[in-house]
Write a protein that holds these residues in place. Structure first.
Motif, PDB file in Angstrom:
ATOM      1  N   PHE A   1     -57.541 102.899  17.303  1.00 29.14           N
ATOM      2  CA  PHE A   1     -57.413 104.233  16.743  1.00 29.14           C
ATOM      3  C   PHE A   1     -57.952 104.248  15.319  1.00 29.14           C
ATOM      4  N   THR A   2     -58.415 105.393  14.909  1.00 24.37           N
ATOM      5  CA  THR A   2     -58.763 105.613  13.509  1.00 24.37           C
ATOM      6  C   THR A   2     -57.916 106.753  12.967  1.00 24.37           C
ATOM      7  N   PHE A   3     -57.571 106.634  11.679  1.00 23.24           N
ATOM      8  CA  PHE A   3     -56.874 107.696  10.963  1.00 23.24           C
ATOM      9  C   PHE A   3     -57.871 108.293   9.973  1.00 23.24           C
ATOM     10  N   SER A   4     -58.075 109.599  10.025  1.00 23.02           N
ATOM     11  CA  SER A   4     -59.078 110.236   9.177  1.00 23.02           C
ATOM     12  C   SER A   4     -58.647 111.653   8.831  1.00 23.02           C
ATOM     13  N   ASN A   5     -59.471 112.300   7.996  1.00 22.68           N
ATOM     14  CA  ASN A   5     -59.265 113.705   7.610  1.00 22.68           C
ATOM     15  C   ASN A   5     -57.861 113.951   7.075  1.00 22.68           C
ATOM     16  N   ALA A   6     -57.365 113.007   6.304  1.00 26.51           N
ATOM     17  CA  ALA A   6     -56.024 113.174   5.750  1.00 26.51           C
ATOM     18  C   ALA A   6     -56.053 114.159   4.584  1.00 26.51           C
TER      19      ALA A   6
END
Length: 877
Positions: free
Chosen positions: A660-665
């Motif tokens: 998974f990637t975590f982005s656009n925070a």
């Protein structure tokens, strides 16, 4: 048989400490270390001053105003151990329409019942990191307890917090972090109470080991000595959230806190719980934890369970019931306190709607027969139908299976060893893979470690309606397997290069009235090692097989260093304590039906010496054993981070079959902050009653009443009642404790509503983040949010602290989901011991809001000062 065995166990608890008969020679009490105090706090705050409980208190006050003295005292205590169908049974006031209330264990399912669900344990629920499942389990528990006619669910457990990794009952709670515990406890409460069942958050407080926790004839219970910041920022945090969720009952622990027994610790009950946290329900003792009469009432205890004295609870003696009636008549217990006790209990009963069509108990915790004695603890008892065998399971197996499955935590997976192919040739080793050959419920309160380990032992256990074992699941799938039901490596397994070996190992613990394989609740004999020579079994299998998968059913962390890095050990799964659904839930992960999505609710060390010495179990001490929490805030991952110790697996760790990637925070400021919260709301009105001592006639025995031996009653003989009333006019007055006052306080600045000052829970920052499945399989991701206090903070704080988390749904490959998290004012505050309030110590500083998949894999940071978020930032730990 079970009843008499329980009597014997109880007597042994009362007469001896859990480890040593030498405790008989007690000469003096060891003083509490300097600086650890439990100051007096009087009087007990009256309940009913918050608007969300005011209507229930209004109705309760109308009932209380019409009760006699004996009816009031009858409601505030149990009728005696084994003197009813439930593990605890209050007295009643049938003339006023108030029935006996049924109290029953336990946190993971109905104890000693039938046709109920054995849910996964709290530690397993914590490992899901899934708020929806936490709530769903609570709803299902509430449905089952209500279906059996149980008024009060004795759960959830958030104390012990898991400070001591070898503590016997850590598995009943949700993990070794106050925020993870808080969400697990609060959501369970909300789910249970949505069904009209009163939840009981327990055990208040600092009840961190099993040995020496109980007061007995020869030794006081252990004193947990902790400072004010540690109390508020760690151990009280989950209780605060439980009270904020409207919990109806709080159970007091056996141990002392800073030298004062929890059952009569006025600072803890009156000051912290009822005033600072604004608790509106009732406070009950743990079973036989009450050690005084008037003193415990003045300190804020509302309900004595099961009603007997703690010393020898077999003779029909009580600190309350008839003695409390006497205490009111002779003037030693203010009627105002008794009235508040009764009002709190009845207001809670009304708050949950139990005055409207609530079913009576239809089961008996003392027997599995349809008919039996109505009062099993009596010498002679009438008999009748006590079990109606009502099936309350509904579709709850689905909830249990989903929790068991989504809690499974993948810790190692070399070269995609998992998932397995349906055509794999499998060899299975370890007795944990199959059910106990003696029967799944053959050990009282699950007091043994034989077969598949689905739960620990003690009052927090439940009978299995059935147990779906891993072997059952393999059979159902029709896979090619051979099972060796032994914990020693067999000589006839005939290893083949194409074989995959599944090795099952366990670690167990429980409550200290049962000793299992030398472990008196806490893991003393086994320490943090796998049981039944599990380490050796893994090594022996790994020496013969090239593809080994280790599956662990455990109450908490175990040491893995002897085998985890062996080249043959390709994968490790922690299945925790899955309850009745141990088999298919595991098989779904093993064979790739779903991707594992569990994360550790505690840290796994490389060595037990990685922990601070103060986290060791306290052994025998002459006098009162002392357990000083000298590590303060630094338990579990907080300690590892502070000391720069690399664990084997970090808190919150868990792998998946996908990535998974975590982005656009983004981070958005919501509530403007001040260093001190806004002024608390004032208390509302509370019910008031006449303070005149009632006439002695209200305590006389009813005429022609058929008494049951050992049953606890609230009436007095006429001569006793008249003598008590006469004593009220004598010059000899009750010696009230130091600091006693009968003047109600306005409340501390940190209070103001259930859970504390409502401003503490204002959302300071909203955080949104996009999670994308970038791998090759569907899966769920967990986003964990930790707060880092700014540099220049004048107060010592852990490097990072968990403050929120969220879990995605099952994301297909390439699919994304936005998660929303929040940080509250309290999340950015510390407890100021001088002002006795929560403060933000560096209002202008840049708080780091870190997000990642585990506590040691945080690469996305949002700053409160800049209002921006960055990806790929070096982790703070």
């Amino acid at each position: 048989m079970i009843l008499y065995r329980s009597f014997i166990q109880l007597c042994l608890i009362v007469i001896f400490t859990s480890r040593s008969v030498s405790a008989l020679a007690i000469e003096k009490r060891i003083p509490v270390p300097a600086g650890y105090v439990a100051p007096p706090y009087y009087p007990a705050p009256r309940g009913g001053w918050t608007s969300d409980w005011s209507e229930s208190y209004r109705k309760a006050s109308m009932l209380v105003s019409n009760l006699t003295l004996a009816e009031k005292t009858n409601i505030t205590a149990g009728t005696g151990i084994f003197m009813g169908r439930c593990v605890g049974n209050t007295g009643s006031a049938l003339r006023a329409g108030i029935p006996q209330l049924c109290l029953q264990d336990g946190p993971l399912g109905i104890r000693n019942s039938d046709h109920n669900t054995a849910f996964p344990a709290g530690i397993t629920v914590g490992a899901t990191w899934d708020k929806d499942l936490m709530y769903a389990r609570g709803v299902a528990l509430g449905e089952e307890f209500r279906g059996k006619g149980i008024n009060i669910y004795l759960g959830p457990s958030v104390g012990p917090l898991g400070r001591k990794p070898r503590g016997g009952r850590n598995w009943e709670g949700f993990g070794s972090d106050p925020v993870l515990q808080a969400f697990g406890g609060a959501l369970t409460i909300e789910g249970v109470q949505s069904q009209g069942v009163i939840a009981t958050i327990k055990h208040l407080i600092a009840n961190e080991q099993e040995m020496y926790r109980m007061y007995n004839l020869f030794q006081p219970g252990i004193s947990s000595n902790l400072d004010d910041r540690t109390l508020h920022e760690l151990y009280l945090w989950p209780f605060s959230e439980g009270v904020r969720s409207g919990v109806g009952s709080v159970m007091i622990a056996y141990n002392a806190v800073n030298g004062s027994a929890c059952s009569q610790n006025s600072y803890l009950i009156n000051g912290i719980l009822k005033d600072e946290l604004g608790f509106q329900g009732f406070v009950m003792s743990d079973w036989l934890a009450q050690i005084s009469g008037v003193a415990s009432a003045l300190a804020g205890l509302d309900l004595s369970m099961p009603g007997d004295v703690h010393t020898i609870p077999l003779l029909g003696n009580s600190y309350w019931m008839y003695e409390q009636t006497r205490s009111v008549l002779n003037g030693s217990l203010p009627l105002d306190r008794l009235n508040d006790q009764v009002t709190r209990i009845l207001a809670t009963w009304l708050q949950m709607g139990q005055d409207q069509d609530y079913p009576p108990p239809n089961f008996d915790t003392n027997t599995q027969d349809a008919e039996g004695p109505l009062y099993p603890g009596a010498l002679f008892s009438p008999t009748g139908v006590v079990n109606h065998f009502v099936n309350v399971q509904g579709n709850h197996a689905e909830v249990a299976r989903e929790i068991a499955r989504d809690a499974i935590t993948l810790l190692k997976n070399v070269n995609g060893a998992l998932p397995l192919s349906q055509n794999a040739a499998i060899k299975v080793f370890g007795t944990d893979a199959e059910k106990n050959p003696d029967g799944i419920n053959s050990c009282d309160d699950q007091g043994c470690n034989k077969g598949t380990l689905g739960m620990g032992w003690g009052s927090g256990s439940s009978r299995y309606p059935y147990l779906d074992s891993p072997i059952d699941a393999l059979k159902k799938r029709g896979v090619n397997y051979q099972f060796f039901n032994t914990d020693n490596f067999p000589s006839n397994s005939n290893p083949s290069p194409n074989d995959t070996a599944l090795v099952f190992i366990t670690a167990d613990s429980g409550e200290n009235y049962i000793t299992v394989e030398g472990n008196p609740g806490d893991r003393t004999s086994a320490n943090l090692n796998a049981w039944h020579n599990g380490d050796k079994l893994v090594k022996d299998v790994a020496a013969q097989y090239g593809n080994v998968i280790v599956i662990v059913h455990t109450v908490g962390p175990i040491l893995m260093e002897e085998w985890v890095d062996l080249p043959s050990v390709k994968a490790v799964l922690f299945a925790h304590l899955p309850g009745q659904e141990a088999g298919d839930s595991l098989a779904q992960v093993l064979f790739g039906d779903v991707s594992p999505s569990g994360h550790l609710p505690y840290t796994i060390p490389k060595s037990e010496s990685d922990y601070p010495e103060s986290l060791s179990l306290v052994g025998f001490q002459v006098g009162q054993p002392q357990d000083t929490f000298s590590e303060g805030l630094y338990i579990d991952y907080r300690h590892f981070n502070k000391e720069n110790i690399t664990p084997r697996y970090a808190f919150g760790y868990g792998l998946s079959y996908t990535t998974f990637t975590f982005s656009n925070a983004s981070v958005t400021a919501i509530t403007p902050l001040t260093s001190v919260p806004p002024t608390r709301p004032a208390k509302g009105e509370t019910p008031s009653y006449s303070t005149a001592i009632p006439p002695a006639s209200e305590a006389y025995w009813p005429s022609n009443f058929d008494r049951i031996w050992r049953y606890l009653y609230s009436w007095l003989e006429k001569s006793d009642a008249d003598a008590a009333a006469s004593a009220a006019n004598s010059s000899n007055k009750y010696p009230y404790p130091e600091g006693y006052s009968d003047v109600q306080k306005p409340g501390p600045p940190a209070g103001g509503a259930q859970g504390g000052n409502p401003a503490l829970f204002d959302v300071a920052y909203d955080i949104s983040i996009t999670v994308t499945n970038t791998g090759r399989a569907a899966g769920k991701a967990v986003a964990q949010l930790y707060v880092q206090f700014p540099s220049g903070n004048p107060l010592d704080t852990p490097i990072i602290q968990l403050r929120d988390f969220a879990k995605t749904g099952a994301l297909a490959v390439g699919q994304s989901q936005e998660l929303r998290l929040r940080v509250t004012r309290k999340d950015l505050s510390v407890w100021d011991v001088v002002s006795q309030n929560w403060i933000i110590p560096n209002l202008e500083g840049d708080y780091g809001i870190w997000i990642g998949e585990s506590s040691d894999a945080l690469s996305l940071r949002c700053g409160t000062q800049s209002g921006t978020c960055e990806e790929g930032v070096p982790s703070p730990v």
